[in-house]
Motif scaffolding. Structure first.
Motif, PDB file in Angstrom:
ATOM      1  N   ALA A 218       0.815  -1.212   0.000  1.00  0.00           N
ATOM      2  CA  ALA A 218       0.000   0.000   0.000  1.00  0.00           C
ATOM      3  C   ALA A 218       0.853   1.269   0.000  1.00  0.00           C
ATOM      4  N   THR A 219       1.987   1.240   0.711  1.00  0.00           N
ATOM      5  CA  THR A 219       2.775   2.463   0.884  1.00  0.00           C
ATOM      6  C   THR A 219       3.944   2.571  -0.083  1.00  0.00           C
ATOM      7  N   MET A 220       4.393   1.434  -0.626  1.00  0.00           N
ATOM      8  CA  MET A 220       5.526   1.444  -1.563  1.00  0.00           C
ATOM      9  C   MET A 220       5.200   0.635  -2.818  1.00  0.00           C
ATOM     10  N   PRO A 221       4.035   0.888  -3.423  1.00  0.00           N
ATOM     11  CA  PRO A 221       3.644   0.093  -4.590  1.00  0.00           C
ATOM     12  C   PRO A 221       4.606   0.267  -5.765  1.00  0.00           C
ATOM     13  N   PHE A 222       5.284   1.405  -5.815  1.00  0.00           N
ATOM     14  CA  PHE A 222       6.222   1.684  -6.916  1.00  0.00           C
ATOM     15  C   PHE A 222       7.382   0.680  -6.924  1.00  0.00           C
ATOM     16  N   VAL A 223       7.764   0.178  -5.759  1.00  0.00           N
ATOM     17  CA  VAL A 223       8.838  -0.818  -5.705  1.00  0.00           C
ATOM     18  C   VAL A 223       8.374  -2.119  -6.339  1.00  0.00           C
ATOM     19  N   MET A 224       7.169  -2.560  -5.963  1.00  0.00           N
ATOM     20  CA  MET A 224       6.654  -3.827  -6.497  1.00  0.00           C
ATOM     21  C   MET A 224       6.369  -3.714  -8.001  1.00  0.00           C
ATOM     22  N   GLU A 225       5.925  -2.536  -8.426  1.00  0.00           N
ATOM     23  CA  GLU A 225       5.666  -2.335  -9.852  1.00  0.00           C
ATOM     24  C   GLU A 225       6.972  -2.365 -10.643  1.00  0.00           C
ATOM     25  N   THR A 226       8.034  -1.782 -10.077  1.00  0.00           N
ATOM     26  CA  THR A 226       9.339  -1.837 -10.733  1.00  0.00           C
ATOM     27  C   THR A 226       9.786  -3.278 -10.921  1.00  0.00           C
ATOM     28  N   ILE A 227       9.633  -4.087  -9.893  1.00  0.00           N
ATOM     29  CA  ILE A 227      10.016  -5.502  -9.983  1.00  0.00           C
ATOM     30  C   ILE A 227       9.256  -6.180 -11.118  1.00  0.00           C
ATOM     31  N   LYS A 228       7.972  -5.934 -11.191  1.00  0.00           N
ATOM     32  CA  LYS A 228       7.156  -6.584 -12.225  1.00  0.00           C
ATOM     33  C   LYS A 228       7.554  -6.122 -13.633  1.00  0.00           C
ATOM     34  N   LEU A 229       7.872  -4.845 -13.764  1.00  0.00           N
ATOM     35  CA  LEU A 229       8.329  -4.343 -15.063  1.00  0.00           C
ATOM     36  C   LEU A 229       9.666  -4.965 -15.453  1.00  0.00           C
ATOM     37  N   LEU A 230      10.553  -5.075 -14.487  1.00  0.00           N
ATOM     38  CA  LEU A 230      11.876  -5.636 -14.777  1.00  0.00           C
ATOM     39  C   LEU A 230      11.810  -7.098 -15.190  1.00  0.00           C
ATOM     40  N   LEU A 231      10.914  -7.837 -14.575  1.00  0.00           N
ATOM     41  CA  LEU A 231      10.815  -9.267 -14.900  1.00  0.00           C
ATOM     42  C   LEU A 231      10.413  -9.491 -16.360  1.00  0.00           C
ATOM     43  N   LYS A 232       9.751  -8.499 -16.952  1.00  0.00           N
ATOM     44  CA  LYS A 232       9.367  -8.611 -18.361  1.00  0.00           C
ATOM     45  C   LYS A 232      10.562  -8.378 -19.297  1.00  0.00           C
ATOM     46  N   GLU A 233      11.608  -7.736 -18.774  1.00  0.00           N
ATOM     47  CA  GLU A 233      12.738  -7.328 -19.610  1.00  0.00           C
ATOM     48  C   GLU A 233      13.992  -8.162 -19.388  1.00  0.00           C
ATOM     49  N   LEU A 234      14.194  -8.636 -18.170  1.00  0.00           N
ATOM     50  CA  LEU A 234      15.475  -9.236 -17.796  1.00  0.00           C
ATOM     51  C   LEU A 234      15.625 -10.670 -18.281  1.00  0.00           C
ATOM     52  N   LYS A 235      16.852 -11.014 -18.608  1.00  0.00           N
ATOM     53  CA  LYS A 235      17.224 -12.397 -18.911  1.00  0.00           C
ATOM     54  C   LYS A 235      18.225 -12.926 -17.888  1.00  0.00           C
ATOM     55  N   VAL A 236      18.426 -12.149 -16.822  1.00  0.00           N
ATOM     56  CA  VAL A 236      19.231 -12.574 -15.673  1.00  0.00           C
ATOM     57  C   VAL A 236      18.386 -12.355 -14.420  1.00  0.00           C
ATOM     58  N   PRO A 237      18.739 -12.987 -13.296  1.00  0.00           N
ATOM     59  CA  PRO A 237      17.933 -12.841 -12.088  1.00  0.00           C
ATOM     60  C   PRO A 237      17.922 -11.420 -11.542  1.00  0.00           C
TER      61      PRO A 237
END
Length: 340
Positions: free
Chosen positions: A114-133
Protein backbone atom coordinates in the motif's frame (compact mmCIF):
# COMPACT_ATOMS: atom_id res chain seq x y z
CA UNK A 1 17.02 -17.08 -18.24
CA UNK A 2 20.70 -17.20 -17.30
CA UNK A 3 20.48 -18.70 -13.80
CA UNK A 4 24.23 -18.98 -13.10
CA UNK A 5 23.98 -16.43 -10.28
CA UNK A 6 21.17 -18.35 -8.58
CA UNK A 7 23.08 -21.62 -8.88
CA UNK A 8 26.12 -20.04 -7.25
CA UNK A 9 23.96 -18.70 -4.42
CA UNK A 10 22.71 -22.23 -3.78
CA UNK A 11 26.19 -23.72 -3.95
CA UNK A 12 25.45 -25.65 -7.13
CA UNK A 13 28.02 -26.27 -9.86
CA UNK A 14 28.28 -23.46 -12.40
CA UNK A 15 29.99 -23.23 -15.79
CA UNK A 16 31.66 -19.97 -14.75
CA UNK A 17 31.70 -17.48 -11.89
CA UNK A 18 28.80 -15.01 -12.04
CA UNK A 19 29.49 -11.33 -11.43
CA UNK A 20 27.51 -8.26 -10.45
CA UNK A 21 28.49 -5.04 -8.64
CA UNK A 22 26.90 -3.30 -5.71
CA UNK A 23 25.67 0.12 -6.97
CA UNK A 24 26.14 -1.12 -10.53
CA UNK A 25 23.33 1.23 -11.57
CA UNK A 26 24.52 4.66 -10.57
CA UNK A 27 26.58 7.77 -10.85
CA UNK A 28 29.61 6.29 -12.63
CA UNK A 29 27.41 5.78 -15.71
CA UNK A 30 26.74 8.75 -18.05
CA UNK A 31 23.47 7.02 -18.96
CA UNK A 32 22.37 7.11 -15.33
CA UNK A 33 23.40 10.74 -14.89
CA UNK A 34 21.30 11.66 -17.92
CA UNK A 35 18.21 10.17 -16.28
CA UNK A 36 19.03 11.53 -12.82
CA UNK A 37 19.56 15.03 -14.22
CA UNK A 38 15.86 15.29 -15.04
CA UNK A 39 14.47 14.52 -11.58
CA UNK A 40 15.23 14.39 -7.88
CA UNK A 41 16.64 11.23 -6.35
CA UNK A 42 13.45 10.46 -4.38
CA UNK A 43 11.30 11.06 -7.45
CA UNK A 44 13.53 8.67 -9.38
CA UNK A 45 13.15 6.00 -6.68
CA UNK A 46 9.38 6.34 -6.89
CA UNK A 47 9.10 6.12 -10.68
CA UNK A 48 8.82 2.45 -11.78
CA UNK A 49 9.59 3.31 -15.39
CA UNK A 50 12.75 5.27 -14.57
CA UNK A 51 13.89 2.70 -11.98
CA UNK A 52 13.44 0.01 -14.60
CA UNK A 53 15.50 2.00 -17.09
CA UNK A 54 18.45 2.59 -14.76
CA UNK A 55 18.36 -0.98 -13.39
CA UNK A 56 18.72 -2.29 -16.95
CA UNK A 57 21.52 0.09 -17.99
CA UNK A 58 24.49 -1.87 -16.54
CA UNK A 59 23.01 -5.20 -17.65
CA UNK A 60 22.77 -4.01 -21.24
CA UNK A 61 26.14 -2.25 -21.17
CA UNK A 62 28.35 -4.82 -19.44
CA UNK A 63 26.60 -8.19 -19.31
CA UNK A 64 26.39 -8.60 -15.52
CA UNK A 65 24.92 -11.93 -14.42
CA UNK A 66 22.37 -10.38 -12.04
CA UNK A 67 20.44 -7.14 -11.79
CA UNK A 68 19.72 -5.39 -8.52
CA UNK A 69 16.56 -3.37 -8.09
CA UNK A 70 17.26 0.37 -8.20
CA UNK A 71 16.01 1.93 -5.00
CA UNK A 72 17.39 3.12 -1.65
CA UNK A 73 17.55 1.34 1.70
CA UNK A 74 15.77 4.27 3.38
CA UNK A 75 12.59 4.18 1.29
CA UNK A 76 10.79 1.96 3.86
CA UNK A 77 11.87 4.29 6.67
CA UNK A 78 10.02 7.14 5.01
CA UNK A 79 6.98 4.86 4.87
CA UNK A 80 7.26 4.40 8.64
CA UNK A 81 5.98 7.97 9.04
CA UNK A 82 9.26 9.84 8.77
CA UNK A 83 10.33 12.79 6.69
CA UNK A 84 13.26 11.86 4.42
CA UNK A 85 15.36 14.29 2.40
CA UNK A 86 18.39 13.83 0.16
CA UNK A 87 20.86 16.72 0.09
CA UNK A 88 23.58 17.04 -2.55
CA UNK A 89 26.97 16.50 -0.95
CA UNK A 90 25.43 15.37 2.33
CA UNK A 91 23.29 12.39 1.43
CA UNK A 92 20.16 11.26 3.27
CA UNK A 93 18.78 13.41 6.08
CA UNK A 94 16.01 12.77 8.58
CA UNK A 95 15.20 16.28 9.89
CA UNK A 96 13.41 14.80 12.92
CA UNK A 97 15.68 12.09 14.37
CA UNK A 98 14.10 9.27 16.39
CA UNK A 99 15.56 9.58 19.89
CA UNK A 100 12.63 9.53 22.33
CA UNK A 101 9.87 7.19 23.41
CA UNK A 102 7.34 9.48 21.74
CA UNK A 103 9.23 9.38 18.45
CA UNK A 104 9.42 5.58 18.54
CA UNK A 105 5.72 5.32 19.42
CA UNK A 106 4.81 7.46 16.41
CA UNK A 107 6.52 5.10 13.95
CA UNK A 108 4.20 2.82 12.04
CA UNK A 109 4.84 -0.58 10.50
CA UNK A 110 3.54 0.06 6.98
CA UNK A 111 1.89 -2.27 4.52
CA UNK A 112 4.56 -2.33 1.78
CA UNK A 113 2.12 -2.98 -1.05
CA UNK A 114 0.00 0.00 0.00
CA UNK A 115 2.78 2.46 0.88
CA UNK A 116 5.53 1.44 -1.56
CA UNK A 117 3.64 0.09 -4.59
CA UNK A 118 6.22 1.68 -6.92
CA UNK A 119 8.84 -0.82 -5.70
CA UNK A 120 6.65 -3.83 -6.50
CA UNK A 121 5.67 -2.34 -9.85
CA UNK A 122 9.34 -1.84 -10.73
CA UNK A 123 10.02 -5.50 -9.98
CA UNK A 124 7.16 -6.58 -12.22
CA UNK A 125 8.33 -4.34 -15.06
CA UNK A 126 11.88 -5.64 -14.78
CA UNK A 127 10.81 -9.27 -14.90
CA UNK A 128 9.37 -8.61 -18.36
CA UNK A 129 12.74 -7.33 -19.61
CA UNK A 130 15.47 -9.24 -17.80
CA UNK A 131 17.22 -12.40 -18.91
CA UNK A 132 19.23 -12.57 -15.67
CA UNK A 133 17.93 -12.84 -12.09
CA UNK A 134 16.67 -9.79 -10.22
CA UNK A 135 17.93 -9.12 -6.69
CA UNK A 136 15.63 -7.29 -4.30
CA UNK A 137 17.09 -5.73 -1.17
CA UNK A 138 16.72 -3.88 2.07
CA UNK A 139 18.91 -2.37 4.73
CA UNK A 140 19.52 -4.35 7.90
CA UNK A 141 17.74 -3.05 11.02
CA UNK A 142 20.88 -1.83 12.79
CA UNK A 143 22.08 0.09 9.75
CA UNK A 144 18.64 1.61 9.19
CA UNK A 145 18.42 2.57 12.87
CA UNK A 146 21.67 4.53 12.65
CA UNK A 147 20.15 6.87 10.07
CA UNK A 148 17.04 7.41 12.18
CA UNK A 149 19.00 8.01 15.36
CA UNK A 150 21.79 10.15 13.91
CA UNK A 151 19.52 12.05 11.52
CA UNK A 152 21.64 10.94 8.58
CA UNK A 153 25.10 9.55 7.94
CA UNK A 154 27.63 9.48 10.76
CA UNK A 155 31.29 8.81 11.51
CA UNK A 156 31.03 8.16 15.24
CA UNK A 157 27.44 6.91 15.76
CA UNK A 158 27.17 8.76 19.05
CA UNK A 159 23.37 8.79 19.26
CA UNK A 160 23.10 5.16 18.19
CA UNK A 161 25.50 3.78 20.76
CA UNK A 162 24.21 6.16 23.41
CA UNK A 163 20.71 4.68 23.09
CA UNK A 164 22.08 1.13 22.89
CA UNK A 165 23.93 1.47 26.18
CA UNK A 166 21.79 3.96 28.11
CA UNK A 167 18.30 2.92 26.96
CA UNK A 168 18.45 -0.68 25.68
CA UNK A 169 14.71 -1.22 26.13
CA UNK A 170 13.87 1.80 23.96
CA UNK A 171 16.54 0.72 21.47
CA UNK A 172 14.90 -2.70 21.22
CA UNK A 173 11.47 -1.14 20.64
CA UNK A 174 12.90 0.92 17.79
CA UNK A 175 14.77 -2.01 16.27
CA UNK A 176 11.74 -4.27 16.53
CA UNK A 177 9.58 -1.83 14.57
CA UNK A 178 12.27 -1.48 11.91
CA UNK A 179 12.62 -5.27 11.81
CA UNK A 180 8.88 -5.78 11.37
CA UNK A 181 8.82 -3.20 8.57
CA UNK A 182 11.85 -4.71 6.83
CA UNK A 183 10.55 -8.26 7.08
CA UNK A 184 7.24 -7.34 5.44
CA UNK A 185 9.03 -5.26 2.80
CA UNK A 186 11.30 -8.12 1.72
CA UNK A 187 8.41 -10.58 1.72
CA UNK A 188 6.52 -8.22 -0.59
CA UNK A 189 9.50 -8.03 -2.95
CA UNK A 190 9.65 -11.83 -3.08
CA UNK A 191 5.91 -12.00 -3.82
CA UNK A 192 6.36 -9.46 -6.60
CA UNK A 193 8.96 -11.73 -8.20
CA UNK A 194 12.44 -10.85 -6.88
CA UNK A 195 14.56 -13.97 -7.40
CA UNK A 196 17.09 -13.27 -4.64
CA UNK A 197 17.22 -10.87 -1.69
CA UNK A 198 20.19 -9.01 -0.23
CA UNK A 199 20.26 -7.46 3.24
CA UNK A 200 22.78 -4.60 3.47
CA UNK A 201 24.31 -4.04 6.93
CA UNK A 202 26.47 -1.15 5.83
CA UNK A 203 27.43 -0.01 9.34
CA UNK A 204 27.69 -3.36 11.15
CA UNK A 205 31.47 -3.00 11.34
CA UNK A 206 31.28 -0.08 13.78
CA UNK A 207 30.21 -2.52 16.50
CA UNK A 208 32.40 -4.70 18.69
CA UNK A 209 31.61 -8.38 18.08
CA UNK A 210 29.80 -8.76 21.40
CA UNK A 211 27.70 -5.66 20.79
CA UNK A 212 26.94 -6.82 17.25
CA UNK A 213 25.73 -10.16 18.63
CA UNK A 214 23.40 -8.36 21.04
CA UNK A 215 22.30 -5.23 19.22
CA UNK A 216 22.27 -6.14 15.50
CA UNK A 217 22.41 -9.84 14.66
CA UNK A 218 19.15 -11.01 16.32
CA UNK A 219 17.11 -8.65 14.15
CA UNK A 220 18.69 -9.98 10.95
CA UNK A 221 18.08 -13.53 12.13
CA UNK A 222 14.42 -12.68 12.75
CA UNK A 223 13.94 -11.27 9.24
CA UNK A 224 15.55 -14.28 7.58
CA UNK A 225 13.52 -16.67 9.72
CA UNK A 226 10.34 -14.89 8.58
CA UNK A 227 11.43 -15.07 4.95
CA UNK A 228 12.11 -18.80 5.19
CA UNK A 229 8.45 -19.31 6.07
CA UNK A 230 7.20 -17.78 2.82
CA UNK A 231 9.91 -18.03 0.14
CA UNK A 232 12.85 -20.16 -0.91
CA UNK A 233 14.72 -17.45 -2.85
CA UNK A 234 18.44 -17.18 -1.98
CA UNK A 235 19.26 -14.66 0.73
CA UNK A 236 22.53 -12.71 0.81
CA UNK A 237 23.69 -10.94 3.97
CA UNK A 238 26.39 -8.29 3.58
CA UNK A 239 27.96 -6.96 6.78
CA UNK A 240 30.34 -4.24 5.66
CA UNK A 241 33.67 -4.04 7.49
CA UNK A 242 32.61 -7.33 9.03
CA UNK A 243 35.71 -9.50 8.93
CA UNK A 244 35.79 -9.70 12.74
CA UNK A 245 32.08 -10.55 12.77
CA UNK A 246 32.17 -13.71 10.63
CA UNK A 247 31.78 -16.08 13.62
CA UNK A 248 28.48 -14.25 14.22
CA UNK A 249 27.31 -13.58 10.67
CA UNK A 250 27.48 -17.28 9.79
CA UNK A 251 24.56 -17.72 12.21
CA UNK A 252 22.34 -15.12 10.47
CA UNK A 253 20.62 -17.77 8.36
CA UNK A 254 21.61 -16.43 4.93
CA UNK A 255 22.62 -18.62 2.00
CA UNK A 256 25.40 -16.27 0.93
CA UNK A 257 27.71 -14.06 2.98
CA UNK A 258 28.87 -10.88 1.29
CA UNK A 259 32.47 -9.96 2.08
CA UNK A 260 34.25 -6.62 1.98
CA UNK A 261 37.85 -6.35 0.79
CA UNK A 262 39.42 -6.23 4.25
CA UNK A 263 39.84 -10.00 4.39
CA UNK A 264 41.41 -12.35 1.89
CA UNK A 265 38.52 -14.30 0.41
CA UNK A 266 40.41 -17.59 0.88
CA UNK A 267 40.69 -16.91 4.62
CA UNK A 268 37.01 -16.02 4.78
CA UNK A 269 36.01 -19.23 3.01
CA UNK A 270 37.82 -21.19 5.73
CA UNK A 271 35.56 -19.51 8.30
CA UNK A 272 32.12 -19.45 6.68
CA UNK A 273 31.32 -23.14 6.71
CA UNK A 274 28.44 -24.22 4.49
CA UNK A 275 27.87 -20.83 2.89
CA UNK A 276 28.45 -19.44 -0.56
CA UNK A 277 30.39 -16.18 -0.60
CA UNK A 278 30.10 -12.93 -2.53
CA UNK A 279 32.90 -10.46 -3.13
CA UNK A 280 35.35 -9.04 -2.59
CA UNK A 281 37.42 -6.80 -4.88
CA UNK A 282 38.36 -3.42 -3.41
CA UNK A 283 36.33 -0.85 -5.41
CA UNK A 284 39.48 1.27 -5.68
CA UNK A 285 41.15 -1.58 -7.60
CA UNK A 286 39.10 -0.44 -10.59
CA UNK A 287 41.55 2.45 -10.89
CA UNK A 288 44.41 0.04 -11.66
CA UNK A 289 45.75 -0.21 -15.22
CA UNK A 290 44.02 -2.95 -17.20
CA UNK A 291 46.75 -5.57 -16.94
CA UNK A 292 47.12 -5.15 -13.17
CA UNK A 293 43.36 -5.14 -12.71
CA UNK A 294 42.93 -8.35 -14.68
CA UNK A 295 45.74 -9.96 -12.68
CA UNK A 296 43.96 -9.05 -9.45
CA UNK A 297 40.68 -10.46 -10.74
CA UNK A 298 42.36 -13.74 -11.61
CA UNK A 299 44.03 -13.96 -8.19
CA UNK A 300 40.71 -13.38 -6.45
CA UNK A 301 39.05 -16.09 -8.53
CA UNK A 302 41.87 -18.48 -7.68
CA UNK A 303 41.61 -17.65 -3.98
CA UNK A 304 37.85 -18.33 -4.08
CA UNK A 305 38.16 -21.64 -5.92
CA UNK A 306 37.30 -23.75 -2.85
CA UNK A 307 34.13 -21.85 -1.97
CA UNK A 308 30.84 -23.72 -1.84
CA UNK A 309 29.69 -21.08 -4.31
CA UNK A 310 31.25 -17.78 -5.38
CA UNK A 311 29.61 -14.68 -6.78
CA UNK A 312 32.22 -12.15 -7.90
CA UNK A 313 31.48 -8.66 -6.63
CA UNK A 314 33.17 -5.62 -5.19
CA UNK A 315 33.75 -5.36 -1.47
CA UNK A 316 31.43 -2.34 -1.45
CA UNK A 317 29.66 -0.16 -4.00
CA UNK A 318 31.37 0.99 -7.19
CA UNK A 319 32.62 4.56 -6.76
CA UNK A 320 31.10 7.40 -8.82
CA UNK A 321 34.53 8.41 -10.16
CA UNK A 322 35.12 4.97 -11.75
CA UNK A 323 35.48 4.72 -15.51
CA UNK A 324 32.72 2.52 -17.00
CA UNK A 325 35.43 0.89 -19.11
CA UNK A 326 36.90 -0.62 -15.94
CA UNK A 327 33.58 -2.23 -15.09
CA UNK A 328 33.56 -3.81 -18.53
CA UNK A 329 37.15 -5.03 -18.08
CA UNK A 330 36.29 -6.73 -14.78
CA UNK A 331 33.14 -8.42 -16.07
CA UNK A 332 34.97 -9.69 -19.16
CA UNK A 333 37.93 -10.87 -17.09
CA UNK A 334 35.75 -12.74 -14.58
CA UNK A 335 33.93 -14.49 -17.39
CA UNK A 336 37.12 -15.27 -19.31
CA UNK A 337 39.22 -16.52 -16.41
CA UNK A 338 36.41 -18.58 -14.85
CA UNK A 339 35.54 -20.37 -18.03
CA UNK A 340 32.57 -18.71 -19.73
Amino acid sequence: MNDTFLKACRGEKTDYTPVWFMRQAGRYLPEYRAVRGKTTFLELCKSPELCTEVTLQPINLFGFDAAILFSDILIPMEAMNLKLEFHEGRGPVFPDPVRTQKAVDELIVPDPDATMPFVMETIKLLLKELKVPLIGFSGAPFTLATYLLEGGSSKFFYETKKMMFESPVLYHELLQKITDCTSLYLQAQARAGAQALQIFDSWAGVLAPGDYARFALPYVQSIIKDLRQVTDVPIIYFANNGSTLIPNTVTAGADVLGLDWRINIKDAIDKVGNHAVQGNLDPMALFLPQEALEKRVKQLLDDASQAKGHIFNLGHGILPQTSPDKARIVVDAVHRFSGK
